[in-house]
Motif scaffolding. Structure first.
Motif, PDB file in Angstrom:
ATOM      1  N   ASP A  59      24.197 -99.448 -29.443  1.00  0.00           N
ATOM      2  CA  ASP A  59      24.876 -98.833 -30.504  1.00  0.00           C
ATOM      3  C   ASP A  59      24.624 -97.297 -30.251  1.00  0.00           C
ATOM      4  OD1 ASP A  59      25.636-101.045 -31.957  1.00  0.00           O
ATOM      5  OD2 ASP A  59      23.962-100.982 -33.267  1.00  0.00           O
ATOM      6  N   CYS A  60      25.600 -96.510 -30.099  1.00  0.00           N
ATOM      7  CA  CYS A  60      25.374 -94.765 -29.769  1.00  0.00           C
ATOM      8  C   CYS A  60      25.700 -94.365 -31.181  1.00  0.00           C
ATOM      9  CB  CYS A  60      26.391 -94.747 -28.936  1.00  0.00           C
ATOM     10  SG  CYS A  60      25.966 -95.367 -27.149  1.00  0.00           S
ATOM     11  N   PHE A  61      24.892 -93.135 -31.273  1.00  0.00           N
ATOM     12  CA  PHE A  61      24.990 -92.421 -32.329  1.00  0.00           C
ATOM     13  C   PHE A  61      25.054 -90.717 -31.733  1.00  0.00           C
ATOM     14  CE2 PHE A  61      23.067 -95.845 -33.852  1.00  0.00           C
ATOM     15  CZ  PHE A  61      23.575 -96.183 -34.990  1.00  0.00           C
ATOM     16  N   PHE A  62      25.738 -89.953 -32.687  1.00  0.00           N
ATOM     17  CA  PHE A  62      26.279 -88.646 -32.056  1.00  0.00           C
ATOM     18  C   PHE A  62      25.740 -87.638 -33.010  1.00  0.00           C
ATOM     19  CE2 PHE A  62      28.853 -91.993 -30.529  1.00  0.00           C
ATOM     20  CZ  PHE A  62      28.766 -91.628 -29.026  1.00  0.00           C
ATOM     21  N   GLN A  63      25.467 -86.453 -32.710  1.00  0.00           N
ATOM     22  CA  GLN A  63      25.453 -85.032 -33.373  1.00  0.00           C
ATOM     23  C   GLN A  63      26.578 -84.552 -34.247  1.00  0.00           C
ATOM     24  OE1 GLN A  63      23.397 -82.385 -31.186  1.00  0.00           O
ATOM     25  NE2 GLN A  63      21.586 -83.727 -30.903  1.00  0.00           N
ATOM     26  N   ASP A  64      27.859 -84.805 -33.651  1.00  0.00           N
ATOM     27  CA  ASP A  64      29.093 -84.487 -34.128  1.00  0.00           C
ATOM     28  C   ASP A  64      30.114 -85.248 -33.480  1.00  0.00           C
ATOM     29  OD1 ASP A  64      29.251 -83.142 -31.458  1.00  0.00           O
ATOM     30  OD2 ASP A  64      28.434 -81.286 -32.370  1.00  0.00           O
ATOM     31  N   GLU A  65      31.376 -84.630 -33.908  1.00  0.00           N
ATOM     32  CA  GLU A  65      32.623 -85.462 -33.727  1.00  0.00           C
ATOM     33  C   GLU A  65      32.980 -85.014 -32.185  1.00  0.00           C
ATOM     34  OE1 GLU A  65      37.116 -86.363 -35.007  1.00  0.00           O
ATOM     35  OE2 GLU A  65      36.140 -84.775 -36.036  1.00  0.00           O
ATOM     36  N   ALA A  66      32.698 -83.715 -31.737  1.00  0.00           N
ATOM     37  CA  ALA A  66      32.906 -83.192 -30.474  1.00  0.00           C
ATOM     38  C   ALA A  66      32.123 -84.135 -29.399  1.00  0.00           C
ATOM     39  CB  ALA A  66      32.719 -81.896 -30.324  1.00  0.00           C
ATOM     40  N   ALA A  67      30.766 -84.395 -29.881  1.00  0.00           N
ATOM     41  CA  ALA A  67      30.039 -85.410 -28.973  1.00  0.00           C
ATOM     42  C   ALA A  67      30.562 -86.537 -28.917  1.00  0.00           C
ATOM     43  CB  ALA A  67      28.579 -85.130 -29.447  1.00  0.00           C
ATOM     44  N   PHE A  68      31.081 -87.068 -30.063  1.00  0.00           N
ATOM     45  CA  PHE A  68      31.710 -88.435 -30.021  1.00  0.00           C
ATOM     46  C   PHE A  68      32.787 -88.428 -29.131  1.00  0.00           C
ATOM     47  CE2 PHE A  68      35.146 -91.244 -31.575  1.00  0.00           C
ATOM     48  CZ  PHE A  68      34.542 -92.378 -31.725  1.00  0.00           C
ATOM     49  N   LEU A  69      33.822 -87.573 -29.177  1.00  0.00           N
ATOM     50  CA  LEU A  69      34.959 -87.771 -28.320  1.00  0.00           C
ATOM     51  C   LEU A  69      34.564 -87.491 -26.862  1.00  0.00           C
ATOM     52  CD1 LEU A  69      37.155 -85.784 -30.781  1.00  0.00           C
ATOM     53  CD2 LEU A  69      37.242 -87.981 -30.428  1.00  0.00           C
ATOM     54  N   ASP A  70      33.890 -86.494 -26.769  1.00  0.00           N
ATOM     55  CA  ASP A  70      33.183 -86.364 -25.212  1.00  0.00           C
ATOM     56  C   ASP A  70      32.763 -87.655 -24.482  1.00  0.00           C
ATOM     57  OD1 ASP A  70      34.024 -83.499 -25.408  1.00  0.00           O
ATOM     58  OD2 ASP A  70      31.722 -82.839 -25.485  1.00  0.00           O
ATOM     59  N   TYR A  71      31.879 -88.395 -25.399  1.00  0.00           N
ATOM     60  CA  TYR A  71      31.667 -89.566 -24.834  1.00  0.00           C
ATOM     61  C   TYR A  71      32.386 -90.539 -24.714  1.00  0.00           C
ATOM     62  CZ  TYR A  71      27.813 -93.255 -24.137  1.00  0.00           C
ATOM     63  OH  TYR A  71      27.264 -94.451 -23.742  1.00  0.00           O
ATOM     64  N   VAL A  72      33.554 -90.842 -25.505  1.00  0.00           N
ATOM     65  CA  VAL A  72      34.754 -91.654 -25.485  1.00  0.00           C
ATOM     66  C   VAL A  72      35.277 -91.284 -23.832  1.00  0.00           C
ATOM     67  CG1 VAL A  72      36.883 -92.338 -26.107  1.00  0.00           C
ATOM     68  CG2 VAL A  72      34.960 -92.112 -27.892  1.00  0.00           C
ATOM     69  N   ASN A  73      35.563 -90.110 -23.887  1.00  0.00           N
ATOM     70  CA  ASN A  73      36.279 -89.684 -22.406  1.00  0.00           C
ATOM     71  C   ASN A  73      35.267 -89.947 -21.374  1.00  0.00           C
ATOM     72  OD1 ASN A  73      38.731 -88.716 -23.611  1.00  0.00           O
ATOM     73  ND2 ASN A  73      37.646 -86.531 -24.030  1.00  0.00           N
ATOM     74  N   SER A  74      33.871 -89.874 -21.546  1.00  0.00           N
ATOM     75  CA  SER A  74      33.236 -90.119 -20.397  1.00  0.00           C
ATOM     76  C   SER A  74      33.161 -91.629 -19.992  1.00  0.00           C
ATOM     77  CB  SER A  74      31.842 -89.460 -20.673  1.00  0.00           C
ATOM     78  OG  SER A  74      30.701 -89.778 -19.824  1.00  0.00           O
ATOM     79  N   ILE A  75      32.887 -92.237 -21.018  1.00  0.00           N
ATOM     80  CA  ILE A  75      32.751 -93.802 -20.734  1.00  0.00           C
ATOM     81  C   ILE A  75      33.957 -94.568 -20.142  1.00  0.00           C
ATOM     82  CG2 ILE A  75      30.531 -94.125 -21.926  1.00  0.00           C
ATOM     83  CD1 ILE A  75      32.235 -95.786 -23.913  1.00  0.00           C
ATOM     84  N   ALA A  76      35.331 -93.745 -20.768  1.00  0.00           N
ATOM     85  CA  ALA A  76      36.636 -94.276 -20.147  1.00  0.00           C
ATOM     86  C   ALA A  76      36.827 -94.133 -18.767  1.00  0.00           C
ATOM     87  CB  ALA A  76      37.665 -93.703 -21.111  1.00  0.00           C
ATOM     88  N   GLN A  77      36.395 -92.941 -18.348  1.00  0.00           N
ATOM     89  CA  GLN A  77      36.308 -92.583 -16.736  1.00  0.00           C
ATOM     90  C   GLN A  77      35.378 -93.313 -15.964  1.00  0.00           C
ATOM     91  OE1 GLN A  77      35.492 -88.206 -16.764  1.00  0.00           O
ATOM     92  NE2 GLN A  77      37.386 -87.718 -17.637  1.00  0.00           N
ATOM     93  N   HIS A  78      34.367 -94.004 -16.669  1.00  0.00           N
ATOM     94  CA  HIS A  78      33.467 -94.910 -15.786  1.00  0.00           C
ATOM     95  C   HIS A  78      33.852 -96.373 -16.078  1.00  0.00           C
ATOM     96  CE1 HIS A  78      30.925 -91.297 -15.982  1.00  0.00           C
ATOM     97  NE2 HIS A  78      30.470 -91.773 -14.973  1.00  0.00           N
TER      98      HIS A  78
END
Length: 177
Positions: free
Chosen positions: A35-54
């Motif tokens: 389970d991943c938790f985030f500091q803000d929505e921007a961090a959430f969206l950055d992570y979605v893009n990051s793992i999608a690229q992986h």
């Protein structure tokens, strides 16, 4: 500090937290879900893009979380509430055995989390009306994993359910994963 063996990147502005880190602490086992938790929505969206690229593949999404499969590990991105500090995150868990987090460098926990894990005790940290039915479902899951509630835990859980109407209970049961 030596951290958990996880084949999933840690969010840059967030944490992997909860049961995955507890399982690593208690047994050192490789994890099958995180389970991943985030500091803000921007961090959430950055992570979605990051793992999608992986190569992560979307499994499902709803208002509180988005789940991916990455290297045969289920990665649940929690977007119910964002936390600016690890203390805020640890304070948000219903059961003390969930109060573990990792930022990729440091592992964090509460003293109660360590004690509860070592004693296999299912202790309540905080129950909310909104999630009391889900906490009850999770309590059964933890009992199946060998954690035992004391009479105080059972009393706290029963009291939290008492505040719900029959319609609220039915609705919570229907939407609970």
């Amino acid at each position: 500090m030596l951290g958990p063996k996880i084949d999933v990147p840690v969010p840059k502005r967030g944490w992997i937290a909860g049961g995955a880190i507890r399982r690593w602490f208690a047994s050192g086992e490789k994890l099958s879900d995180v389970d991943c938790f985030f500091q803000d929505e921007a961090a959430f969206l950055d992570y979605v893009n990051s793992i999608a690229q992986h190569g992560a593949k979307l499994v499902n999404t709803h208002k509180n979380a988005t789940t991916f499969d990455m290297n045969d590990v289920l990665v649940q991105l929690i977007k119910l509430k964002y936390h600016t500090t690890v203390d805020s995150l640890l304070d948000s868990f219903d059961f003390t055995v969930c109060q573990f987090a990792w930022d990729g460098t440091e592992v964090y926990s509460t003293p109660q989390a360590v004690i509860s894990t070592l004693r296999k005790h299912l202790g309540v940290h905080i129950l909310t009306k909104e999630f009391s039915v889900d906490s009850l479902r999770r309590a059964f899951k933890y009992c199946n994993k060998g954690y035992h509630p004391c009479n105080g835990t059972i009393q706290q859980m029963a009291s939290s359910l008492r505040t719900l109407t029959e319609a609220e209970i039915q609705q919570a049961v229907e939407i609970s994963p």
